[in-house]
Design a protein around this motif. Sequence first.
Motif, mmCIF file in Angstrom:
data_model
loop_
_atom_site.group_PDB
_atom_site.id
_atom_site.type_symbol
_atom_site.label_atom_id
_atom_site.label_comp_id
_atom_site.label_asym_id
_atom_site.label_seq_id
_atom_site.Cartn_x
_atom_site.Cartn_y
_atom_site.Cartn_z
ATOM 1 N N LEU A 169 45.734 50.480 37.476
ATOM 2 C CA LEU A 169 45.625 48.975 37.150
ATOM 3 C C LEU A 169 44.120 49.284 37.829
ATOM 4 O O LEU A 169 43.086 48.322 37.136
ATOM 5 N N ALA A 170 44.362 49.232 39.450
ATOM 6 C CA ALA A 170 42.702 49.535 39.832
ATOM 7 C C ALA A 170 41.220 50.635 38.944
ATOM 8 O O ALA A 170 40.864 50.365 38.875
ATOM 9 N N HIS A 171 42.526 51.505 38.801
ATOM 10 C CA HIS A 171 41.668 52.514 38.375
ATOM 11 C C HIS A 171 41.290 52.090 36.957
ATOM 12 O O HIS A 171 39.517 52.321 36.390
ATOM 13 N N LEU A 172 41.860 51.376 36.146
ATOM 14 C CA LEU A 172 41.038 50.800 34.804
ATOM 15 C C LEU A 172 40.084 49.769 35.074
ATOM 16 O O LEU A 172 39.032 49.825 34.530
ATOM 17 N N LEU A 173 39.797 49.056 36.273
ATOM 18 C CA LEU A 173 38.662 47.964 36.547
ATOM 19 C C LEU A 173 38.074 48.966 36.885
ATOM 20 O O LEU A 173 36.769 48.684 36.698
ATOM 21 N N VAL A 174 38.098 50.431 37.841
ATOM 22 C CA VAL A 174 36.920 51.025 38.246
ATOM 23 C C VAL A 174 35.905 51.370 37.040
ATOM 24 O O VAL A 174 35.164 51.296 36.476
ATOM 25 N N LEU A 211 41.420 43.810 47.549
ATOM 26 C CA LEU A 211 40.949 44.373 46.951
ATOM 27 C C LEU A 211 39.812 43.824 45.590
ATOM 28 O O LEU A 211 39.247 43.770 45.341
ATOM 29 N N ILE A 212 41.281 42.779 45.412
ATOM 30 C CA ILE A 212 39.638 42.051 43.802
ATOM 31 C C ILE A 212 40.044 40.458 43.875
ATOM 32 O O ILE A 212 40.844 40.252 45.079
ATOM 33 N N LYS A 213 39.519 40.331 44.052
ATOM 34 C CA LYS A 213 39.793 38.535 43.355
ATOM 35 C C LYS A 213 40.113 38.388 41.878
ATOM 36 O O LYS A 213 39.250 39.185 40.686
ATOM 37 N N VAL A 262 37.189 39.103 36.876
ATOM 38 C CA VAL A 262 37.942 40.309 37.948
ATOM 39 C C VAL A 262 36.693 40.572 38.811
ATOM 40 O O VAL A 262 35.643 40.887 38.527
ATOM 41 N N GLU A 263 36.964 39.851 40.057
ATOM 42 C CA GLU A 263 35.830 40.484 41.286
ATOM 43 C C GLU A 263 36.238 41.159 41.785
ATOM 44 O O GLU A 263 37.519 41.465 42.931
ATOM 45 N N ILE A 264 35.486 42.275 42.224
ATOM 46 C CA ILE A 264 35.831 43.853 42.993
ATOM 47 C C ILE A 264 35.177 43.698 44.374
ATOM 48 O O ILE A 264 33.752 43.622 44.513
#
Lengths: 247, 247
Positions: free
Chosen positions: A155-160, A205-207, A213-215
């Motif tokens: 999920l983190a990777h997708l967001l990045v 890491l996020i909000k 989504v806020e990184i």
Amino acid sequence: MSDEEESCIVSQFRQFLELDPGEIELLYQLEKDPRSYSPDELIAASGQSSDHLFTVLSGWACAERILPDGRRQVLDLFTPGHIIGLREIISHHYTSDFRALTDVVACPFPLADLHEVFEQAPRLGDLFFLVLAREQAILVERIINIGRRTAAERLAHLLVEIRVRTQTTSNRIEFPLTQTMIGDALSLSSVHISRTYQRLCDRGLIKKRDGVVEILDLEELIDYSGFERSYLEINSNWAHTTRPATA
Amino acid sequence: MSDEEESCIVSQFRQFLELDPGEIELLYQLEKDPRSYSPDELIAASGQSSDHLFTVLSGWACAERILPDGRRQVLDLFTPGHIIGLREIISHHYTSDFRALTDVVACPFPLADLHEVFEQAPRLGDLFFLVLAREQAILVERIINIGRRTAAERLAHLLVEIRVRTQTTSNRIEFPLTQTMIGDALSLSSVHISRTYQRLCDRGLIKKRDGVVEILDLEELIDYSGFERSYLEINSNWAHTTRPATA
DNA sequence: CGTGGGGTTGATTCTTATCAATTCGGGTGG
DNA sequence: CCACCCGAATTGATAAGAATCAACCCCACG
């Protein structure tokens, strides 16, 4: 059509190379027939003749494949500037569904036009080659993500990836996918996406609020997700040993 | 170089389109510098300058990515006729390792030669475009396989893919990968590959001895694995609306 | 007010990973 | 020719991660 919309493909392509007016004109031809799609509407269906491609002007779309027993895999996410269906030129028919996820404006254009472009502007042919190679690089990262990372890392990777691909400078990203969709993109269940979101929030890491989504710490998120910084950078031996502009 | 070896790329390309002598000559140029690699030897390493590509003449090779903590994902398997590194042209450096799995003969050639080919034979440019699109289709199937299928389905699917890609008519396929490698290709552990093999044998779908897998009932294996029959068939709107042969 | 889709939470199950021990088989050196 | 060694494959026991099932909340929308 607004200026911003009109320049979609062109601005994608300029990431690779400066274009001359003739080339820009050719690319505009591919965006002259805008159509609107509602959320969930099929832009093109698996099995249909793949004699048309689509450029996305606005909104989010995806490529997905549904297995006979209902399992679904989201293969690709499309945002403005992307071309839908390039890889489908190897077969007569689409091999996956293309679906609007939000309100979408996209322009169908005949595959034959692409041939036209290749002949009239060989440099653009080179660029389409690069675009295809870049899509491959994205698919490869997706394989690694799904294959060898934990749910939270995925999920983190997708967001990045979204953050980098949409080229915003802001760390607040509009991300209108349902958790079911995200799950089908990351090969996880929607329930697990919910829990995983929470874990990322808990780790600071996020909000998250509604569709935004806020990184909080991009660097940390990149490290945590194992995101390969060099990928998505376009920095090619290919584009620069380049032919002269259109004759 | 034997006749069979010499014709590797050409025979790949002929799947798409008949070639004229000038085009064939150009392709031969890419195979004029054969090199040998031993099992496990790196053909090209992640991080190296990607100014050369490779054509495989004989043997098996793979593309793999190793994550910082040691997890590994095999991204691609290469057999004779495949071109290694095409997608890497978007960056200055390779983003994955390319490794010989058996004894391999491969020919490095400069990326610049590819440019040359594109300029001298535009039709070959079109074909490389198709090759890239086909690789994408393979990656997409890989994503579905890893993302949404069970261990047994994945292994079955891989066997069918190998069977189809190597274009043998025999159902006995030489398959020299260790189970660790197979696991890293399918995102499973080597232990689980062993058990999964047994399950496929127990179901009477395959028989296995040493490095040879015998497919007992191809049709059933295709159904069981969910293999998409249309994929890997080359049947394109693109190649057939084609330009005249080399000027 | 209802209704329905998306999201959250908890309990349980399933698949696959991990760890450890053992076997098998091919190559090497004495 | 045999003893040894090593990597790969197998087998068993246990653990971890994610799926599934079910209930419930929230809220936008008619």
